[in-house]
Design an enzyme around this catalytic site. Structure first.
Site, short mmCIF file in Angstrom:
data_model
loop_
_atom_site.label_atom_id
_atom_site.label_comp_id
_atom_site.label_asym_id
_atom_site.label_seq_id
_atom_site.Cartn_x
_atom_site.Cartn_y
_atom_site.Cartn_z
N GLU A 175 -7.16 65.10 13.62
CA GLU A 175 -8.08 64.59 14.64
C GLU A 175 -7.43 63.55 15.55
O GLU A 175 -7.72 63.49 16.75
CB GLU A 175 -9.33 64.02 13.98
CG GLU A 175 -10.20 65.08 13.29
CD GLU A 175 -9.68 65.54 11.95
OE1 GLU A 175 -8.72 64.93 11.44
OE2 GLU A 175 -10.22 66.54 11.41
N HIS B 117 -20.71 65.14 5.83
CA HIS B 117 -21.18 66.10 6.82
C HIS B 117 -22.49 65.69 7.48
O HIS B 117 -23.11 66.49 8.18
CB HIS B 117 -21.36 67.50 6.18
CG HIS B 117 -20.07 68.18 5.83
ND1 HIS B 117 -19.33 67.82 4.74
CD2 HIS B 117 -19.37 69.16 6.45
CE1 HIS B 117 -18.23 68.58 4.67
NE2 HIS B 117 -18.24 69.40 5.70
C1 LIG Z 1 -10.37 65.21 8.04
C2 LIG Z 1 -11.07 66.52 8.01
N1 LIG Z 1 -11.14 67.25 9.13
C3 LIG Z 1 -11.82 68.41 9.17
C4 LIG Z 1 -12.43 68.88 8.05
C5 LIG Z 1 -13.25 70.19 8.08
N2 LIG Z 1 -12.59 71.24 7.30
C6 LIG Z 1 -12.96 71.50 6.04
S1 LIG Z 1 -11.96 72.63 5.32
C7 LIG Z 1 -11.03 72.81 6.69
C8 LIG Z 1 -9.83 73.71 6.67
C9 LIG Z 1 -8.85 73.30 5.61
O1 LIG Z 1 -7.72 74.12 5.63
P1 LIG Z 1 -6.59 73.94 4.53
O2 LIG Z 1 -6.12 72.54 4.50
O3 LIG Z 1 -5.57 74.97 4.79
O4 LIG Z 1 -7.32 74.18 3.15
P2 LIG Z 1 -8.05 75.52 2.67
O5 LIG Z 1 -9.42 75.51 3.22
O6 LIG Z 1 -7.24 76.67 3.16
O7 LIG Z 1 -8.05 75.42 1.19
C10 LIG Z 1 -11.52 72.00 7.71
C11 LIG Z 1 -10.96 71.94 9.08
C12 LIG Z 1 -12.34 68.10 6.88
N3 LIG Z 1 -12.91 68.48 5.74
N4 LIG Z 1 -11.65 66.93 6.89
#
Ligand SMILES: Cc1ncc(C[n+]2csc(CCOP(=O)(O)OP(=O)(O)O)c2C)c(N)n1
Ligand SMILES: Cc1ncc(C[n+]2csc(CCOP(=O)(O)OP(=O)(O)O)c2C)c(N)n1
Ligand SMILES: [Mg+2]
Ligand SMILES: [Mg+2]
Lengths: 391, 334, 334, 391
Positions: free
Chosen positions: C65, C134
């Site tokens: 972000e 959230h």
């Molecule tokens: C700081 C933050 N930004 C955005 C989110 C929203 N979000 C939840 S899961 C996700 C994707 C995560 O991807 P990854 O790190 O590859 O983990 P995966 O879901 O593949 O296990 C996002 C953008 C969050 N939880 N925390």
């Protein structure tokens, strides 16, 4: 006044300002770079050396893990879980991460890693508390040495470093294993955590599950690196690349990293190549951003199938063994289903109980207000949602 | 608290002493931050601690505020009591995510199973000729975050006592240090530092009957000066030093305002959305029928903190406070 | 604004349409954030934009972000007009440093030589059964930061109009989207979206004589419902939708409160240090002699946002609003 | 619905999820790793190839830069600057950074880099406005394409990436060069900026001046990496290591990086090894954390002396040339001194002018209040600090 009492770091050839003619790299970067190919065990020569008992234990866990994923997803459909991010297809990483730790070690899961927590011994119902919407954390983190599931991505990584560092300062034999996704590696907290870990030589292992996606965003929009494991050298820690669907390989690489951490050798970054077979969560529609045939390719490289093939070929698994694993998994699922079907009993007054060790005057006032509302509502049977958004 | 033999101590010294005494008493207290070790901090608050307790107890960290606070969370999880120094107010912002999403919520998240006894020291406020980003009053952010205590001393004595209390607290405390008072002096004696009171109590620094000035931190001396000056205009002002913004001492504050019937809130932070709004609103809710006039606010303007050569126009000064007092509808008294 | 042929549109659709129209009209408008491209955002607000305008105009960024907002600053320096999506309220916190230290100060820092016309879209608030992180109402942080406009729609029409105005603004705007109203409907017609008013004006959504409810975003429908319910108790409530917290429309607000003589501020954000304090304080400063009772506040409690199963106890509901109205010292009128 | 219109990135062998048996690294990491020794030109064979005109220009600039540092430090003693972070000893990096850019390119300085801005053509008085305490930025960034000096460390790096990316999207030929210190590399913003730059293949060059310290904190407490340049590979960009006191070497490495960026080759990370000869700022006491003999070692490796030796040996510089450079520097210093001695004229009403494009009602009210105070004070000669902290 000078820096007194040189730390471990300072003793071992630190990166000091030296005029370039006399410049020496602090450490040889060579050993810090990952292998050119992801490390694999199953189906290779290396598998021969693997301990059969370990492989069988992992097999049972994988089967149980797969069933857990299926059951949890089913619970979202029945409205018993608010949301579930599945690790179907990623069970090898989840199971290995839990298995390599000693009892005194700590696990730092990301929001997706309830399975690793369950594999470490946490009650599945407690593990799912957050996702059920009941409370933010369903367990006492100290009991199983499992940090609260971390929703803000990568923010748990510095926690793991701090805990491991504190344990080391106290002379305790504790390793922290912290889990994060490929997307999470882009966050600043990932960087800061790895840097602190390396500077402090903290006994911590970073496990990146590269499952190809951050929700809809594919890896190539996340990084341009040769591999995520190549990030290690920039912090002065080894980066290892491993086939994340090969549970024996992940187990071996993590075991080695944990051993290194435990013996004072500092942190390791492990990138496990895997794939998120299901959508991001039950609320996501993966067809919007990927082709089914890509998923198919990965289904062929299934962690359970890979191990099963190996075990079968080596005569370590027969139909009976398969059935036993399946039955155990079914028992777990049935129990989970039954227990999750019971409505949790919540006390609204809990809202004010744990904000501070000692309630402030302001919170006492507010608690009294809610108490009064609840009492009034209890008296008046018509109103069943006191203080609620609707009447 | 004053003894004959005491030679004047500064607030900076009192803070340093508080850290030292806390570290000596409790081996779980660890100080960490940028330049806190060998250098003793850019304000020299941690001077000597690394020497006395070793670098493992007073640690120069890498330059990364989220990393500092984030690792402090992990250390606290393991039973340590980290005291984190943010070098300046505005340089705490990179750690905001860790503070808001984790530090403040940990106890609640775990239903009381775990607490994070972290003290985050934030030197704040202006009046020191600092260039951009060195003079913010960022307390509004912390005050609006449930789960944090927000404390700020205005005297040398309180600097010691409140910091000890903050470190002793089982909950996270954002400890705001009014940097332009670092060099303020008192006859406080470090050898007999006095009792450590729990945080959460405001104190009346000057009694008066005409109106109450509600203030904290760097604005306390200005308010006291204004109260002196007000005598010439026939006003006898009471001055309350809030000391703790969270928890807020409604009792002491309301008792004073009910007595005087008029109040002005004074702080350096910008007015709009600043702590003054909360204070004015809650005082009004609680003391409405005792008020002869609306609770007024004298605060920094709603602007980014000005460059050094203009900051005196921004900061609440004696004249501006007296102007506000003058607007407290005295004619209504008749 | 309602035409006979119009079929109901949701707030989510109106927001998407606003982005589309802005992009179509102005080639410097760029949308960026996590999952905004191919997926169309987790709330599908940006659905179709990448397809229509290409991935360079609607870009899936890496997951970071601060990086998103920080690169948006650079893009704006070069003359683009970035619209940044933060996926959820609490996931904007990692970008806090960039927002507070740069986005909000850039114009002032450069003495007006450069402005940063960035819109930061933040889906906020609770009531959707979201797990931890959230459902935050983070507006207090933005409101306390000079240099930011803070805007929030409560109706489908405003979602379109205010977002268009935010994107058109030469200053940075934090655009707070009440996520539980994303699926609220109206007969608003996307083909005749209506005039784009500049931001900064509150609007009276319901006229009344007994007291004024001052509210915004997700709490507007609750206040309107409360106003209906209040009729049974003999109160005729006026409801003001603030729409813009910064700038604040003192005129509309004070005109209403002077007329009714009583006011309650309603918002989801926690009370202590929340925007309600500012609103209550400034209304009191300006309307003191018209007030029959102190301005009261109905807000979220001073606690971290609760888990889904308990959130209904936290959120300001109709009953709690009516309770507050009942405490507006009606006997004093008698 | 699929990702449409593959980006440049996607076309060039992206890091996609591929099951490990078929796995291929996205790019060969080899070329991304820095040289084993910092690159040097002066005093080596490579110096022969250097353009004499360039070397002479750099020499004049170095001498001027050194004088600028001395003059600015002197101004702090006279109370004409609130604070000054000197680049004495680091002039080679400052000068080279400014020199390698074309007119349309952008420079993103850190708080220490006023010299680079001045070398790029900015009026020194304007460059020093921030440090004088007069206003936050003394120039229109667009005029010289120099971003405001960035006080919060590393936060300027994503700005540089965004600007370079925007220029590229618009089809403009613009490169951004962003400067940061060794300490700044620990911040999350450093990480996020480099990652975005590599993923977007933005035309940006990151120049890390590794001067051994972040205030009092030495490099070995900042990183455990073999070198900071080793961080490049983790983002998929080349990392280059260069002798930061060898202006010809820094110039060459930066020129190459700028060329690469300009031609669509993406970002580069350059680590220049140098040393902060003075204390952190005039307010700092460096004897608290370092030995004078360490400084001495670096004084021997002085950037001006290095170049002077080379130029003299090759007959490119004589006493006259030396004197001319010195004279020009003195003229600059004298003018700077004179102009900084004049009190700046500030209008307090400016406080409200630039918060927003259009003043809000709240600010109008507050401006009126200050206006009234100022008018009252002007009338009443006794009060000369209206609204001030004291009376
Ligand atoms: C700081 C933050 N930004 C955005 C989110 C929203 N979000 C939840 S899961 C996700 C994707 C995560 O991807 P990854 O790190 O590859 O983990 P995966 O879901 O593949 O296990 C996002 C953008 C969050 N939880 N925390
Ligand atoms: C985000 C942030 N944290 C802390 C500071 C305070 N600070 C100013 S300079 C400095 C050290 C910087 O070291 P380095 O990056 O190596 O640059 P150098 O001073 O050596 O040029 C620190 C900690 C700051 N300006 N910004
Ligand atoms: Mg992923
Ligand atoms: Mg440095």
């Amino acid at each position: 006044m000078k820096r007194n009492s040189p730390t471990v770091l300072e003793q071992r050839g630190a990166y000091r300002p030296t005029p370039p003619p006399a410049w020496q790299p602090r450490t040889d970067p060579g050993p810090l770079l990952p292998e050119a190919e992801p490390y694999r065990v199953l189906g290779t020569e290396a598998a021969r050396k693997a301990d059969p008992a370990l492989l069988r234990r992992l097999y049972a866990q994988l089967v149980r893990g797969r069933r857990y994923n299926a059951q949890a997803t089913a619970l979202t459909k029945q409205g018993r879980l608010a949301v579930y991010p599945s690790t179907t297809g990623q069970e090898a990483c989840e199971i290995a991460a839990a298995d390599v730790l000693e009892e005194q070690d700590w696990l730092f899961p990301s929001y997706r890693d309830t399975l690793a927590a369950v594999a470490r011994g946490l009650d599945p119902v407690e593990a799912l508390t957050l996702l059920r919407g009941d409370w933010h954390t369903g367990y006492d983190p100290r009991e199983h040495r499992i940090a609260p599931l971390s929703t803000p991505l990568a923010t748990q990584l510095p926690h793991a470093v701090g805990l491991a560092h504190a344990a080391r300062l106290r002379g305790d034999d504790v390793v922290a294993l912290a889990m994060v996704g490929d997307g999470g590696t882009s966050e600043g907290d990932f960087h800061e955590a790895l840097n602190f870990a390396a500077v402090w030589q903290a006994p911590v292992v970073f496990l990146v599950q590269n499952n190809g996606f951050a929700i809809s965003v594919p890896l190539e929009k996340q990084t341009a690196a040769p591999s995520l494991a190549h990030k290690g050298v920039g912090y002065g820690m080894p980066g290892r690349l491993v086939d994340g669907n090969d549970v024996a390989a992940v187990h071996e690489v993590l075991t080695e990293a944990v051993r290194r951490a435990r013996s004072g050798g500092g942190p390791t970054l492990v990138e496990a190549l895997t794939y998120r077979i299901e959508a991001h969560t039950n609320a996501d529609d993966a067809t919007r951003y990927r082709e089914e045939d890509e998923v198919e390719v990965w289904r062929e490289h299934d962690p359970i199938a890979l191990l099963e093939r190996e075990l079968t070929e080596r005569g370590l698994l027969d139909d009976e063994g398969r059935q036993a694993a399946k039955d155990a998994a079914e028992t777990m699922a049935a129990e989970l289903r039954a227990r999750m079907n019971a409505d949790p009993v919540l006390d609204p007054m809990d809202l004010f109980q744990h904000v501070f060790a000692e309630q402030t005057g302001q919170l006492r006032e507010q608690a009294a207000q809610l108490r009064a509302e609840l009492d009034a509502a209890a008296e008046d049977q018509q109103h069943d949602e006191p203080g609620g958004t609707g009447r | 608290m004053t003894t004959a033999a005491a030679k004047p101590a500064t607030m900076a010294q009192a803070l340093g002493r508080a850290l030292r005494d806390a570290m000596a008493e409790d081996p779980t207290v660890h100080v960490m931050g940028e330049d806190v070790g060998t250098l003793g901090g850019v304000f020299r608050i941690t001077d000597g601690l690394a020497k006395e307790f070793g670098e493992d107890r007073c640690t120069d960290t890498p330059l990364a505020e989220a990393g500092i606070l984030g690792t402090a969370v992990g250390m606290a999880m393991y039973g340590l009591r980290p005291v984190v120094e943010m070098q300046f107010d505005a340089f705490a912002y990179p750690s905001f995510e860790q503070l808001v999403s984790h530090v403040s919520r940990w106890r609640n998240r775990t239903r009381g199973a775990m607490s994070l006894p972290i003290t985050v020291r934030v030197p704040y406020g202006g009046g020191i000729g600092g260039v951009e980003h060195h003079s913010d009053s960022s307390e509004a952010y912390y005050v609006a975050t449930p789960g944090l205590h927000v404390v700020t001393p205005a005297t040398v004595e309180d600097a010691y006592g409140l910091l000890r209390a903050a470190i002793a607290s089982d909950d996270p405390v954002v400890f705001m240090e009014p940097k332009r008072l670092y060099w303020s002096k008192s006859a406080w004696n470090p050898e007999t530092p006095g009792e450590v009171e729990p945080i959460g109590r405001a104190v009346v620094r000057r009694t008066g009957r005409s109106a109450t000035l509600l203030t904290y931190g760097p604005s306390l001396p200005v308010c006291l000066e204004a109260a002196e000056a007000a005598r010439a205009e026939g006003w006898d002002l009471e001055v309350v030093d809030l000391r703790s913004l969270v928890p807020f001492d409604d009792e002491t504050v309301c008792a004073s305002v009910r007595r005087t019937g008029r109040a002005v809130v004074v702080h350096e932070a910008t007015g709009f959305g600043g702590p003054g709004g909360e204070i004015a609103a809650r005082v009004t809710e609680r003391c409405f029928h005792h008020l002869e006039a609306p609770v007024l606010r004298v605060t920094g303007f709603d602007i980014p903190y000005p460059p050094p050569m203009l900051e005196r126009h921004h900061l609440p000064g004696v004249d501006r406070i007296l102007d506000a007092v003058a607007r407290l509808q005295w004619e209504a008294e008749g």
